[in-house]
Design a protein around this motif. Structure first.
Motif, PDB file in Angstrom:
ATOM      1  N   LYS A 167      61.856  30.539  29.343  1.00 12.36           N
ATOM      2  CA  LYS A 167      61.708  29.863  28.057  1.00 12.36           C
ATOM      3  C   LYS A 167      61.380  28.389  28.270  1.00 12.36           C
ATOM      4  CE  LYS A 167      64.179  29.003  23.710  1.00 12.36           C
ATOM      5  NZ  LYS A 167      65.423  29.252  22.944  1.00 12.36           N
ATOM      6  N   ASP A 168      61.983  27.792  29.287  1.00 13.65           N
ATOM      7  CA  ASP A 168      61.722  26.376  29.564  1.00 13.65           C
ATOM      8  C   ASP A 168      60.251  26.125  29.841  1.00 13.65           C
ATOM      9  OD1 ASP A 168      64.318  25.622  29.176  1.00 13.65           O
ATOM     10  OD2 ASP A 168      64.850  25.576  31.305  1.00 13.65           O
ATOM     11  N   ASN A 210      59.986  27.000  17.852  1.00  9.47           N
ATOM     12  CA  ASN A 210      60.101  27.604  19.182  1.00  9.47           C
ATOM     13  C   ASN A 210      59.948  29.121  19.100  1.00  9.47           C
ATOM     14  OD1 ASN A 210      60.746  25.365  21.115  1.00  9.47           O
ATOM     15  ND2 ASN A 210      62.417  25.044  19.650  1.00  9.47           N
ATOM     16  N   PRO A 211      58.715  29.607  18.937  1.00  6.74           N
ATOM     17  CA  PRO A 211      58.483  31.056  18.857  1.00  6.74           C
ATOM     18  C   PRO A 211      58.413  31.691  20.243  1.00  6.74           C
ATOM     19  CG  PRO A 211      56.415  29.897  18.600  1.00  6.74           C
ATOM     20  CD  PRO A 211      57.473  28.832  18.769  1.00  6.74           C
ATOM     21  N   ILE A 212      59.433  31.393  21.070  1.00  8.38           N
ATOM     22  CA  ILE A 212      59.417  31.812  22.472  1.00  8.38           C
ATOM     23  C   ILE A 212      60.787  32.302  22.899  1.00  8.38           C
ATOM     24  CG2 ILE A 212      57.527  30.306  23.234  1.00  8.38           C
ATOM     25  CD1 ILE A 212      59.691  28.290  24.142  1.00  8.38           C
ATOM     26  N   LEU A 227      58.495  35.973  26.630  1.00 10.05           N
ATOM     27  CA  LEU A 227      57.917  36.308  25.324  1.00 10.05           C
ATOM     28  C   LEU A 227      57.415  35.059  24.614  1.00 10.05           C
ATOM     29  CD1 LEU A 227      57.619  38.367  22.853  1.00 10.05           C
ATOM     30  CD2 LEU A 227      59.828  37.465  22.120  1.00 10.05           C
ATOM     31  N   LEU A 228      56.259  35.186  23.962  1.00 11.49           N
ATOM     32  CA  LEU A 228      55.834  34.178  22.999  1.00 11.49           C
ATOM     33  C   LEU A 228      55.153  34.877  21.830  1.00 11.49           C
ATOM     34  CD1 LEU A 228      52.480  33.585  23.320  1.00 11.49           C
ATOM     35  CD2 LEU A 228      53.273  32.474  25.389  1.00 11.49           C
ATOM     36  N   LEU A 229      55.299  34.295  20.628  1.00 12.92           N
ATOM     37  CA  LEU A 229      54.709  34.846  19.407  1.00 12.92           C
ATOM     38  C   LEU A 229      53.526  33.994  18.981  1.00 12.92           C
ATOM     39  CD1 LEU A 229      57.951  35.542  17.293  1.00 12.92           C
ATOM     40  CD2 LEU A 229      56.815  37.062  18.940  1.00 12.92           C
ATOM     41  N   VAL A 230      52.518  34.627  18.386  1.00 16.29           N
ATOM     42  CA  VAL A 230      51.334  33.904  17.924  1.00 16.29           C
ATOM     43  C   VAL A 230      50.965  34.363  16.512  1.00 16.29           C
ATOM     44  CG1 VAL A 230      50.416  33.589  20.259  1.00 16.29           C
ATOM     45  CG2 VAL A 230      49.718  35.575  18.920  1.00 16.29           C
ATOM     46  N   GLY A 231      50.177  33.521  15.820  1.00 21.06           N
ATOM     47  CA  GLY A 231      49.671  33.888  14.504  1.00 21.06           C
ATOM     48  C   GLY A 231      50.765  33.976  13.455  1.00 21.06           C
ATOM     49  N   LYS A 276      55.978  24.777  26.838  1.00 20.03           N
ATOM     50  CA  LYS A 276      54.683  24.085  26.835  1.00 20.03           C
ATOM     51  C   LYS A 276      53.818  24.585  25.686  1.00 20.03           C
ATOM     52  CE  LYS A 276      52.384  23.251  30.542  1.00 20.03           C
ATOM     53  NZ  LYS A 276      51.621  23.360  31.814  1.00 20.03           N
ATOM     54  N   TYR A 277      53.937  25.878  25.418  1.00 20.36           N
ATOM     55  CA  TYR A 277      53.177  26.494  24.322  1.00 20.36           C
ATOM     56  C   TYR A 277      53.648  25.936  22.976  1.00 20.36           C
ATOM     57  CZ  TYR A 277      52.382  30.111  20.755  1.00 20.36           C
ATOM     58  OH  TYR A 277      52.065  30.783  19.600  1.00 20.36           O
ATOM     59  N   SER A 278      54.962  25.935  22.749  1.00 24.24           N
ATOM     60  CA  SER A 278      55.503  25.414  21.482  1.00 24.24           C
ATOM     61  C   SER A 278      55.091  23.971  21.264  1.00 24.24           C
ATOM     62  CB  SER A 278      57.034  25.511  21.475  1.00 24.24           C
ATOM     63  OG  SER A 278      57.461  26.835  21.679  1.00 24.24           O
ATOM     64  N   ASN A 279      55.203  23.155  22.299  1.00 28.29           N
ATOM     65  CA  ASN A 279      54.881  21.732  22.180  1.00 28.29           C
ATOM     66  C   ASN A 279      53.403  21.509  21.885  1.00 28.29           C
ATOM     67  OD1 ASN A 279      57.562  21.175  22.776  1.00 28.29           O
ATOM     68  ND2 ASN A 279      57.183  20.867  24.961  1.00 28.29           N
TER      69      ASN A 279
END
Length: 223
Positions: free
Chosen positions: A189-190, A140-142, A146-150, A194-197
């Motif tokens: 965050k909820d 869960n990089p969120i 905020l969300l984290l990538v790479g 969708k991004y994490s999943n």
């Protein structure tokens, strides 16, 4: 603001600036500071941090069509050593070893010993070095806004240390979810889960398998 990330403060040419936004995408690499500032655990254990070094060399007699990799404690404990042909008499020779072993003998010594024994006549043209994180992917990089990538989200193949393709996929998925969030004005965050999943579905589950293979193979003897 009210539990949501609303932008970043930056030091630009000695000038402090606030950049406000509805959503922040952290793509700040290993041990993401943006993630840490938001309360996410981005630290990588030493055993999962590869110490890496690569030389570009000339005057090397190898087949241009053959890529060679060495594994085992003699050559690269907890990682591997590679020779990637780049043209006639030219190649990249590099190594990555687990931080668990680098305190006993650094990566540069393993690589220098290998070259001295196998290719003593090569000319070293350039050198590049750095850390490559090879942990499990962050589930869960969120956070709110905020969300984290790479690399910041540990989206690296833990078996090979390759992170370009998975980082691009993570960035694409993150951009798509961020776009949806903007359209419906929901940066919670909820919603961002969708991004994490999606990341876990596309390559995260496979990376977990690669991590288990890495851990198992590190227990094998050189034989």
């Amino acid at each position: 603001d009210d539990g949501f990330v609303k932008g970043v403060k930056v030091d630009l040419l000695d000038e402090n600036i606030e950049l406000l936004s509805d959503i922040v995408i952290g793509a700040d690499g290993i041990d993401s500071r943006i993630g840490r500032w938001a309360g996410l655990k981005t630290l990588v254990k030493m055993k999962d941090m590869e110490s890496c070094l690569q030389y570009s060399v000339a005057n090397i007699d190898i087949k241009e069509s053959t890529m060679t990799m060495y594994v085992g404690h003699k050559y690269a404990p907890g990682g591997y050593l590679w020779i990637f042909p780049k043209g006639k008499d030219f190649a990249n020779i590099g190594i990555g070893i687990s931080g668990k072993y680098s305190k006993l003998k650094p990566a540069v010594e393993y690589l220098n010993d290998f070259i001295a024994n196998e290719y003593p006549d090569v000319s070293i043209l350039t050198t590049v070095c750095g850390g490559v994180p090879c942990p499990k992917i962050m589930k869960n990089p969120i956070s709110n806004g905020l969300l984290l990538v790479g690399d910041a989200a540990h989206q690296i193949n833990p078996l090979t240390g390759g992170g370009i393709s998975s980082g691009m996929m993570g960035g694409k998925i993150g951009g798509e979810v961020a776009s949806e969030a903007i359209k419906i004005n929901n940066f919670s965050k909820d919603f961002l889960s969708k991004y994490s999943n999606k990341v876990y579905e596309v390559f995260g589950k496979q990376h977990d398998r690669f991590y288990r293979i890495k851990e198992a193979s590190s227990q094998l003897s050189d034989n």
